[in-house]
Scaffold this motif. Structure first.
Motif, PDB file in Angstrom:
ATOM      1  N   LEU A 127     -86.651 -69.996   4.592  1.00  8.77           N
ATOM      2  CA  LEU A 127     -86.377 -68.873   5.141  1.00  8.77           C
ATOM      3  C   LEU A 127     -85.250 -67.976   4.589  1.00  8.77           C
ATOM      4  O   LEU A 127     -85.042 -66.992   5.268  1.00  8.77           O
ATOM      5  N   GLY A 128     -84.718 -68.539   3.441  1.00  9.35           N
ATOM      6  CA  GLY A 128     -83.657 -68.223   2.648  1.00  9.35           C
ATOM      7  C   GLY A 128     -82.240 -68.223   3.417  1.00  9.35           C
ATOM      8  O   GLY A 128     -81.130 -67.376   2.975  1.00  9.35           O
ATOM      9  N   SER A 129     -82.023 -69.108   4.258  1.00  7.85           N
ATOM     10  CA  SER A 129     -80.703 -69.380   5.080  1.00  7.85           C
ATOM     11  C   SER A 129     -80.055 -70.373   4.321  1.00  7.85           C
ATOM     12  O   SER A 129     -80.393 -71.642   4.274  1.00  7.85           O
ATOM     13  N   SER A 130     -78.887 -69.900   4.097  1.00 10.78           N
ATOM     14  CA  SER A 130     -77.880 -70.899   3.546  1.00 10.78           C
ATOM     15  C   SER A 130     -77.284 -72.117   4.410  1.00 10.78           C
ATOM     16  O   SER A 130     -76.944 -73.163   3.920  1.00 10.78           O
ATOM     17  N   VAL A 131     -77.521 -71.940   5.653  1.00 13.87           N
ATOM     18  CA  VAL A 131     -77.309 -72.802   6.903  1.00 13.87           C
ATOM     19  C   VAL A 131     -78.187 -74.147   6.359  1.00 13.87           C
ATOM     20  O   VAL A 131     -77.812 -75.127   6.970  1.00 13.87           O
ATOM     21  N   GLY A 132     -79.397 -73.921   6.018  1.00 14.21           N
ATOM     22  CA  GLY A 132     -80.171 -75.124   5.597  1.00 14.21           C
ATOM     23  C   GLY A 132     -79.393 -76.282   4.608  1.00 14.21           C
ATOM     24  O   GLY A 132     -79.721 -77.524   4.937  1.00 14.21           O
ATOM     25  N   LEU A 133     -78.433 -75.924   3.693  1.00 13.83           N
ATOM     26  CA  LEU A 133     -77.635 -76.802   2.848  1.00 13.83           C
ATOM     27  C   LEU A 133     -76.755 -77.680   3.851  1.00 13.83           C
ATOM     28  O   LEU A 133     -76.487 -78.692   3.606  1.00 13.83           O
ATOM     29  N   GLY A 134     -75.978 -76.924   5.088  1.00 15.58           N
ATOM     30  CA  GLY A 134     -75.523 -77.685   5.954  1.00 15.58           C
ATOM     31  C   GLY A 134     -76.196 -78.709   6.665  1.00 15.58           C
ATOM     32  O   GLY A 134     -75.971 -79.877   6.794  1.00 15.58           O
ATOM     33  N   TRP A 135     -77.442 -78.507   6.955  1.00 19.33           N
ATOM     34  CA  TRP A 135     -78.522 -79.556   7.566  1.00 19.33           C
ATOM     35  C   TRP A 135     -78.808 -80.735   6.635  1.00 19.33           C
ATOM     36  O   TRP A 135     -78.916 -81.783   6.970  1.00 19.33           O
ATOM     37  N   LEU A 136     -78.986 -80.244   5.413  1.00 17.43           N
ATOM     38  CA  LEU A 136     -79.256 -81.303   4.171  1.00 17.43           C
ATOM     39  C   LEU A 136     -77.738 -82.311   4.235  1.00 17.43           C
ATOM     40  O   LEU A 136     -78.136 -83.557   4.327  1.00 17.43           O
ATOM     41  N   ALA A 137     -76.492 -81.516   4.528  1.00 15.23           N
ATOM     42  CA  ALA A 137     -75.239 -82.430   4.270  1.00 15.23           C
ATOM     43  C   ALA A 137     -75.453 -83.323   5.409  1.00 15.23           C
ATOM     44  O   ALA A 137     -74.961 -84.624   5.412  1.00 15.23           O
ATOM     45  N   ALA A 138     -75.859 -82.724   6.531  1.00 16.43           N
ATOM     46  CA  ALA A 138     -76.026 -83.794   8.137  1.00 16.43           C
ATOM     47  C   ALA A 138     -76.860 -84.809   7.811  1.00 16.43           C
ATOM     48  O   ALA A 138     -76.518 -86.013   8.101  1.00 16.43           O
ATOM     49  N   GLY A 139     -78.000 -84.605   7.173  1.00 15.13           N
ATOM     50  CA  GLY A 139     -78.995 -85.587   7.025  1.00 15.13           C
ATOM     51  C   GLY A 139     -78.428 -86.485   5.939  1.00 15.13           C
ATOM     52  O   GLY A 139     -78.755 -87.693   6.088  1.00 15.13           O
ATOM     53  N   PHE A 140     -77.968 -86.208   4.973  1.00 15.79           N
ATOM     54  CA  PHE A 140     -77.110 -87.302   3.872  1.00 15.79           C
ATOM     55  C   PHE A 140     -76.248 -88.212   4.624  1.00 15.79           C
ATOM     56  O   PHE A 140     -76.389 -89.378   4.474  1.00 15.79           O
ATOM     57  N   ILE A 141     -75.545 -87.559   5.442  1.00 18.56           N
ATOM     58  CA  ILE A 141     -74.278 -88.483   6.231  1.00 18.56           C
ATOM     59  C   ILE A 141     -75.047 -89.265   7.084  1.00 18.56           C
ATOM     60  O   ILE A 141     -74.802 -90.611   7.257  1.00 18.56           O
ATOM     61  N   LEU A 142     -76.106 -88.816   7.972  1.00 15.56           N
ATOM     62  CA  LEU A 142     -76.886 -89.756   8.866  1.00 15.56           C
ATOM     63  C   LEU A 142     -77.612 -90.752   8.081  1.00 15.56           C
ATOM     64  O   LEU A 142     -77.560 -91.833   8.526  1.00 15.56           O
ATOM     65  N   VAL A 143     -78.329 -90.647   6.832  1.00 15.94           N
ATOM     66  CA  VAL A 143     -78.823 -91.524   6.077  1.00 15.94           C
ATOM     67  C   VAL A 143     -77.689 -92.455   5.524  1.00 15.94           C
ATOM     68  O   VAL A 143     -78.092 -93.918   5.448  1.00 15.94           O
ATOM     69  N   PHE A 144     -76.646 -92.022   5.056  1.00 18.33           N
ATOM     70  CA  PHE A 144     -75.701 -93.009   4.661  1.00 18.33           C
ATOM     71  C   PHE A 144     -75.216 -94.011   5.925  1.00 18.33           C
ATOM     72  O   PHE A 144     -75.093 -95.285   5.545  1.00 18.33           O
ATOM     73  N   VAL A 145     -75.257 -93.587   7.227  1.00 20.33           N
ATOM     74  CA  VAL A 145     -74.444 -94.456   8.050  1.00 20.33           C
ATOM     75  C   VAL A 145     -75.956 -95.422   8.444  1.00 20.33           C
ATOM     76  O   VAL A 145     -75.815 -96.656   8.599  1.00 20.33           O
TER      77      VAL A 145
END
Length: 160
Positions: A127-145
């Motif tokens: 949808l063109g929202s840069s907020v999506g990158l923040g959601w990816l970062a959250a996913g990265f952190i959850l996957v690491f844990v």
């Protein structure tokens, strides 16, 4: 949009690849025990696939000149693959009594829930929202844990 995230993508791709290697070593050390427990191979596969998701999503984010919409499509396709492994693990955990210590519902939910932020991020990027990158970062952190817990289970808890 992703250019400002290059350092984050490089760091997380390397860390995820290293952790995936650790999980594979843990599996090779305890492979006989892993195979004995009906849900454990699927659980290990979900852990590895979520780490591979980080590596590939981060690598795709580093492609120069790539359109944000195309990146969103890539994230969603890769997420669908990882989600397939996560759902398979969740179903197997819920079906088998011998899935280890702790509540089965929580163990079944973790592999699925840690992938959800990738789906949200992919849609937002589409949808063109840069907020999506923040959601990816959250996913990265959850996957690491979740993966560190998975590594512990495959190395230590599986032998108890």
């Amino acid at each position: 949009m992703t250019e400002a995230w290059n350092d984050f993508f490089v760091a997380t791709a390397g860390a995820a690849a290293a952790l995936a290697g650790l999980i594979i070593v843990a599996m090779s050390v305890n492979i006989a025990k892993i195979i004995e427990i009906p849900a454990m191979p699927a659980r290990a596969a979900a852990t590895i696939s979520s780490l591979v998701l980080i590596v590939v999503v981060a690598a795709a984010g580093l492609i120069p000149g790539q359109a944000d919409v195309l990146y969103g499509v890539e994230v969603l396709l890769l997420t669908a693959l990882a989600l397939g492994f996560a759902v398979d693990a969740a179903v197997r955990i819920l079906r088998h009594q011998d899935a280890g210590r702790g509540p089965r519902a929580l163990k079944a939910a973790v592999p699925v829930l840690q992938v959800v932020p990738f789906a949200i991020g992919g849609v937002l990027l589409l949808l063109g929202s840069s907020v999506g990158l923040g959601w990816l970062a959250a996913g990265f952190i959850l996957v690491f844990v979740g993966s560190v817990v998975g590594a512990w289970v495959l190395l230590v808890e599986i032998l108890r």
